[in-house]
Design a protein around this motif. Sequence first.
Motif, PDB file in Angstrom:
ATOM      1  N   GLN A  80       0.828  -1.209   0.000  1.00 42.42           N
ATOM      2  CA  GLN A  80       0.000   0.000   0.000  1.00 42.42           C
ATOM      3  C   GLN A  80       0.863   1.260   0.000  1.00 42.42           C
ATOM      4  OE1 GLN A  80      -4.236  -1.301   1.413  1.00 42.42           O
ATOM      5  NE2 GLN A  80      -3.132  -0.343   3.089  1.00 42.42           N
ATOM      6  N   ILE A  81       0.392   2.255  -0.770  1.00 38.69           N
ATOM      7  CA  ILE A  81       1.128   3.510  -0.946  1.00 38.69           C
ATOM      8  C   ILE A  81       0.210   4.657  -0.572  1.00 38.69           C
ATOM      9  CG2 ILE A  81       2.299   5.003  -2.621  1.00 38.69           C
ATOM     10  CD1 ILE A  81       1.882   1.456  -3.627  1.00 38.69           C
ATOM     11  N   GLY A  82       0.748   5.653   0.144  1.00 37.08           N
ATOM     12  CA  GLY A  82      -0.058   6.815   0.504  1.00 37.08           C
ATOM     13  C   GLY A  82       0.716   7.797   1.348  1.00 37.08           C
ATOM     14  N   ARG A  83       0.026   8.872   1.723  1.00 40.39           N
ATOM     15  CA  ARG A  83       0.659   9.936   2.516  1.00 40.39           C
ATOM     16  C   ARG A  83       0.718   9.591   3.993  1.00 40.39           C
ATOM     17  NH1 ARG A  83      -2.216  14.130   4.679  1.00 40.39           N
ATOM     18  NH2 ARG A  83      -3.968  13.617   3.312  1.00 40.39           N
ATOM     19  N   SER A  84      -0.171   8.701   4.447  1.00 39.54           N
ATOM     20  CA  SER A  84      -0.238   8.354   5.868  1.00 39.54           C
ATOM     21  C   SER A  84       1.022   7.623   6.328  1.00 39.54           C
ATOM     22  CB  SER A  84      -1.461   7.467   6.128  1.00 39.54           C
ATOM     23  OG  SER A  84      -1.445   6.982   7.464  1.00 39.54           O
ATOM     24  N   THR A  85       1.397   7.877   7.575  1.00 35.65           N
ATOM     25  CA  THR A  85       2.524   7.149   8.171  1.00 35.65           C
ATOM     26  C   THR A  85       2.034   5.993   9.043  1.00 35.65           C
ATOM     27  OG1 THR A  85       2.573   8.739   9.997  1.00 35.65           O
ATOM     28  CG2 THR A  85       4.055   9.155   8.142  1.00 35.65           C
ATOM     29  N   GLU A  86       0.728   5.704   8.993  1.00 36.63           N
ATOM     30  CA  GLU A  86       0.203   4.587   9.769  1.00 36.63           C
ATOM     31  C   GLU A  86       0.733   3.259   9.215  1.00 36.63           C
ATOM     32  OE1 GLU A  86      -4.041   4.734  10.414  1.00 36.63           O
ATOM     33  OE2 GLU A  86      -4.021   6.924  10.404  1.00 36.63           O
ATOM     34  N   LEU A 120       5.384 -16.977 -10.906  1.00 29.48           N
ATOM     35  CA  LEU A 120       5.786 -16.399 -12.186  1.00 29.48           C
ATOM     36  C   LEU A 120       4.581 -16.234 -13.098  1.00 29.48           C
ATOM     37  CD1 LEU A 120       9.096 -18.390 -12.813  1.00 29.48           C
ATOM     38  CD2 LEU A 120       8.901 -15.916 -12.523  1.00 29.48           C
ATOM     39  N   PRO A 121       4.491 -15.122 -13.870  1.00 31.83           N
ATOM     40  CA  PRO A 121       5.512 -14.090 -14.055  1.00 31.83           C
ATOM     41  C   PRO A 121       5.436 -12.930 -13.053  1.00 31.83           C
ATOM     42  CG  PRO A 121       3.734 -13.737 -15.600  1.00 31.83           C
ATOM     43  CD  PRO A 121       3.358 -14.952 -14.810  1.00 31.83           C
ATOM     44  N   TYR A 122       4.883 -13.158 -11.858  1.00 30.94           N
ATOM     45  CA  TYR A 122       4.791 -12.128 -10.807  1.00 30.94           C
ATOM     46  C   TYR A 122       4.059 -10.877 -11.299  1.00 30.94           C
ATOM     47  CZ  TYR A 122       8.497 -15.120  -8.918  1.00 30.94           C
ATOM     48  OH  TYR A 122       9.228 -16.195  -8.483  1.00 30.94           O
ATOM     49  N   THR A 123       2.914 -11.072 -11.918  1.00 32.40           N
ATOM     50  CA  THR A 123       2.127  -9.955 -12.453  1.00 32.40           C
ATOM     51  C   THR A 123       1.735  -8.984 -11.339  1.00 32.40           C
ATOM     52  OG1 THR A 123       1.237 -11.408 -14.162  1.00 32.40           O
ATOM     53  CG2 THR A 123       0.034  -9.357 -13.740  1.00 32.40           C
ATOM     54  N   ALA A 124       1.941  -7.689 -11.589  1.00 32.52           N
ATOM     55  CA  ALA A 124       1.594  -6.645 -10.616  1.00 32.52           C
ATOM     56  C   ALA A 124       0.405  -5.839 -11.136  1.00 32.52           C
ATOM     57  CB  ALA A 124       2.785  -5.732 -10.362  1.00 32.52           C
ATOM     58  N   ARG A 125      -0.594  -5.664 -10.287  1.00 29.80           N
ATOM     59  CA  ARG A 125      -1.783  -4.883 -10.654  1.00 29.80           C
ATOM     60  C   ARG A 125      -1.964  -3.731  -9.678  1.00 29.80           C
ATOM     61  NH1 ARG A 125      -3.126 -10.210 -11.962  1.00 29.80           N
ATOM     62  NH2 ARG A 125      -4.023 -10.457 -14.062  1.00 29.80           N
ATOM     63  N   ILE A 126      -2.492  -2.626 -10.181  1.00 34.85           N
ATOM     64  CA  ILE A 126      -2.690  -1.457  -9.327  1.00 34.85           C
ATOM     65  C   ILE A 126      -4.183  -1.177  -9.151  1.00 34.85           C
ATOM     66  CG2 ILE A 126      -2.499   0.178 -11.275  1.00 34.85           C
ATOM     67  CD1 ILE A 126      -1.069   2.029  -9.105  1.00 34.85           C
ATOM     68  N   TYR A 127      -4.543  -0.733  -7.947  1.00 36.59           N
ATOM     69  CA  TYR A 127      -5.922  -0.412  -7.598  1.00 36.59           C
ATOM     70  C   TYR A 127      -5.936   0.928  -6.870  1.00 36.59           C
ATOM     71  CZ  TYR A 127      -6.542  -5.450  -8.342  1.00 36.59           C
ATOM     72  OH  TYR A 127      -6.541  -6.714  -8.882  1.00 36.59           O
ATOM     73  N   ALA A 128      -6.972   1.719  -7.095  1.00 34.97           N
ATOM     74  CA  ALA A 128      -7.119   2.988  -6.365  1.00 34.97           C
ATOM     75  C   ALA A 128      -7.527   2.690  -4.928  1.00 34.97           C
ATOM     76  CB  ALA A 128      -8.155   3.872  -7.038  1.00 34.97           C
ATOM     77  N   ALA A 129      -7.076   3.521  -4.011  1.00 34.93           N
ATOM     78  CA  ALA A 129      -7.403   3.464  -2.577  1.00 34.93           C
ATOM     79  C   ALA A 129      -6.646   2.338  -1.872  1.00 34.93           C
ATOM     80  CB  ALA A 129      -8.905   3.321  -2.334  1.00 34.93           C
ATOM     81  N   GLY A 130      -6.389   2.566  -0.588  1.00 30.82           N
ATOM     82  CA  GLY A 130      -5.742   1.563   0.249  1.00 30.82           C
ATOM     83  C   GLY A 130      -6.545   1.353   1.515  1.00 30.82           C
ATOM     84  N   PHE A 131      -6.372   0.198   2.137  1.00 27.33           N
ATOM     85  CA  PHE A 131      -7.083  -0.117   3.377  1.00 27.33           C
ATOM     86  C   PHE A 131      -6.437   0.628   4.548  1.00 27.33           C
ATOM     87  CE2 PHE A 131      -7.837  -3.760   0.585  1.00 27.33           C
ATOM     88  CZ  PHE A 131      -9.218  -3.906   0.697  1.00 27.33           C
ATOM     89  N   ASP A 132      -7.276   1.200   5.426  1.00 25.84           N
ATOM     90  CA  ASP A 132      -6.759   1.966   6.556  1.00 25.84           C
ATOM     91  C   ASP A 132      -6.404   1.043   7.725  1.00 25.84           C
ATOM     92  OD1 ASP A 132      -9.142   1.271   7.797  1.00 25.84           O
ATOM     93  OD2 ASP A 132     -10.078   3.234   7.487  1.00 25.84           O
ATOM     94  N   SER A 133      -6.136   1.640   8.884  1.00 25.54           N
ATOM     95  CA  SER A 133      -5.717   0.862  10.050  1.00 25.54           C
ATOM     96  C   SER A 133      -6.798  -0.090  10.538  1.00 25.54           C
ATOM     97  CB  SER A 133      -5.298   1.800  11.191  1.00 25.54           C
ATOM     98  OG  SER A 133      -4.176   2.566  10.801  1.00 25.54           O
ATOM     99  N   SER A 134      -8.050   0.196  10.183  1.00 28.18           N
ATOM    100  CA  SER A 134      -9.151  -0.701  10.535  1.00 28.18           C
ATOM    101  C   SER A 134      -9.445  -1.691   9.407  1.00 28.18           C
ATOM    102  CB  SER A 134     -10.418   0.113  10.846  1.00 28.18           C
ATOM    103  OG  SER A 134     -10.197   0.980  11.937  1.00 28.18           O
ATOM    104  N   LYS A 135      -8.536  -1.716   8.410  1.00 34.34           N
ATOM    105  CA  LYS A 135      -8.659  -2.610   7.249  1.00 34.34           C
ATOM    106  C   LYS A 135      -9.892  -2.301   6.407  1.00 34.34           C
ATOM    107  CE  LYS A 135      -5.944  -6.325   9.280  1.00 34.34           C
ATOM    108  NZ  LYS A 135      -5.831  -7.769   9.587  1.00 34.34           N
ATOM    109  N   ASN A 136     -10.271  -1.030   6.396  1.00 27.56           N
ATOM    110  CA  ASN A 136     -11.442  -0.604   5.632  1.00 27.56           C
ATOM    111  C   ASN A 136     -11.086   0.454   4.597  1.00 27.56           C
ATOM    112  OD1 ASN A 136     -13.338  -2.187   7.136  1.00 27.56           O
ATOM    113  ND2 ASN A 136     -13.144  -0.696   8.802  1.00 27.56           N
ATOM    114  N   ILE A 137     -11.866   0.465   3.518  1.00 29.64           N
ATOM    115  CA  ILE A 137     -11.856   1.561   2.550  1.00 29.64           C
ATOM    116  C   ILE A 137     -13.274   2.124   2.539  1.00 29.64           C
ATOM    117  CG2 ILE A 137     -11.698   2.195   0.102  1.00 29.64           C
ATOM    118  CD1 ILE A 137      -9.608  -0.029  -0.214  1.00 29.64           C
ATOM    119  N   PHE A 138     -13.414   3.429   2.794  1.00 28.19           N
ATOM    120  CA  PHE A 138     -14.731   4.067   2.831  1.00 28.19           C
ATOM    121  C   PHE A 138     -14.890   5.011   1.647  1.00 28.19           C
ATOM    122  CE2 PHE A 138     -13.992   2.945   7.272  1.00 28.19           C
ATOM    123  CZ  PHE A 138     -15.222   2.413   7.650  1.00 28.19           C
ATOM    124  N   LEU A 139     -15.907   4.799   0.846  1.00 33.64           N
ATOM    125  CA  LEU A 139     -16.264   5.740  -0.218  1.00 33.64           C
ATOM    126  C   LEU A 139     -17.561   6.417   0.210  1.00 33.64           C
ATOM    127  CD1 LEU A 139     -15.460   3.720  -3.457  1.00 33.64           C
ATOM    128  CD2 LEU A 139     -14.129   5.541  -2.414  1.00 33.64           C
TER     129      LEU A 139
END
Length: 424
Positions: free
Chosen positions: A103-109, A149-168
């Motif tokens: 997960q990538i983001g601005r939070s330091t959590e 293999l071939p270790y396919t990488a996929r990207i998704y918008a949003a990351g799970f927070d400290s409560s393991k949730n994504i809220f829209l």
Amino acid sequence: MFSQSQEEHCGPTKDPIKYGELVVLGYNGSLPNGDRGRRKSRFALYKRSKANGVKPSTVHILNTPQASKAVNCKVQHSISYTLSRNQTVVVEYCHDKDTDMFQIGRSTESPIDFVVTDTVSGSQEGEETPITQSTISRFACRVVCERVLPYTARIYAAGFDSSKNIFLGEKAAKWKNPDGHMDGLTTNGVLVMHPRGGFTEESKPGVWREISVCGDVYTLRETRSAQTRGKLVECESNVLQDGSLVDLCGATLLWRTADGLFHTPTQKHLEALRQEINAARPQCPVGLNTLAFPSMQRSRALSSLEDKQPWVYLACGHVHGYHNWGHRSEQEPNAQRECPMCRTVGPYVPLWLGCEPAFYVDVGAPTHAFVPCGHVCSEKSAKYWAEIPLPHGTHAFHAACPFCATQLSLTQGYAKLIFQGPID
């Protein structure tokens, strides 16, 4: 590369398998104050000792979302789509033994593996410039890599927070797809551009798209945070390829695969090229003093200029030592200077070597400089980045130097350097 806790978390101690690296554009090999912990200019994704990926499972339609066990359970990952005050769709996610999630983001959590902050374009100071209001999401996106293999990488918008949730929330763009599953977009969006032909000297820019929370590909919204989504692009996917760019509205990341990195120049190779240039003893054609590119470490830090520092007249490419004549403007002394060799008038700037190997598309000699910043790299690398439109603000795009994020000149993105050898 990692802090001790991250190393244990992200990779086994025995010959770890690297999926790839994310490199932040605008930094010349490290952050201005140095890389620290999860905050750095590049992040390597290694196969984890235990899979931590998740995949959609049960869907709940709730009239009282506060009562949802999935939302309140810190063991269960979930994504909540608030349709109205009275209705929320909660999609539970279960463990996926076949994938690793980063997960990538601005939070330091703790859920964030790679902490990214806003890139200040053209910042050439030793100190990092504070951002008053960041446009990067705290939990911006997630990269999911297949463990085989071939270790396919996929990207998704949003990351799970400290409560393991994504809220829209109510105001977020969200919808139900024809197949019945919910999807949505984050406030400022996650944009991706896959170059045509991979990341090579023959590559051409692709088209910028937006990635949804569930990984579908859409055309761009009218503005970055518009509530109406673009059109679904069914023929494209969220699979990252070597050279894919990911824009988080404040920082742009370059994805390099492990195989792609194997073919890029190393720090040792760039250092050898620097020493080779200096060994040729280039001279200032006027002062006749020998010029020398600063060490890689000093180039990364953009520290104080050195006596032998090469300077260039960007309009013509003639390389000189520093001298204090030929001014055409008292307000900006180096903006308009006349070259003593050919009388061409234009910016006069110091040259710095590009020290981030991941930005090079080949292993060629550093012969060209970006205009107007003066960062030096190979000809093919300069041509490549000068053609790449990078997102800027809410709906603008412009080419920029990958080493400092300075917007390139619209009329001349780079200049061929003309060195004069020693007379003796």
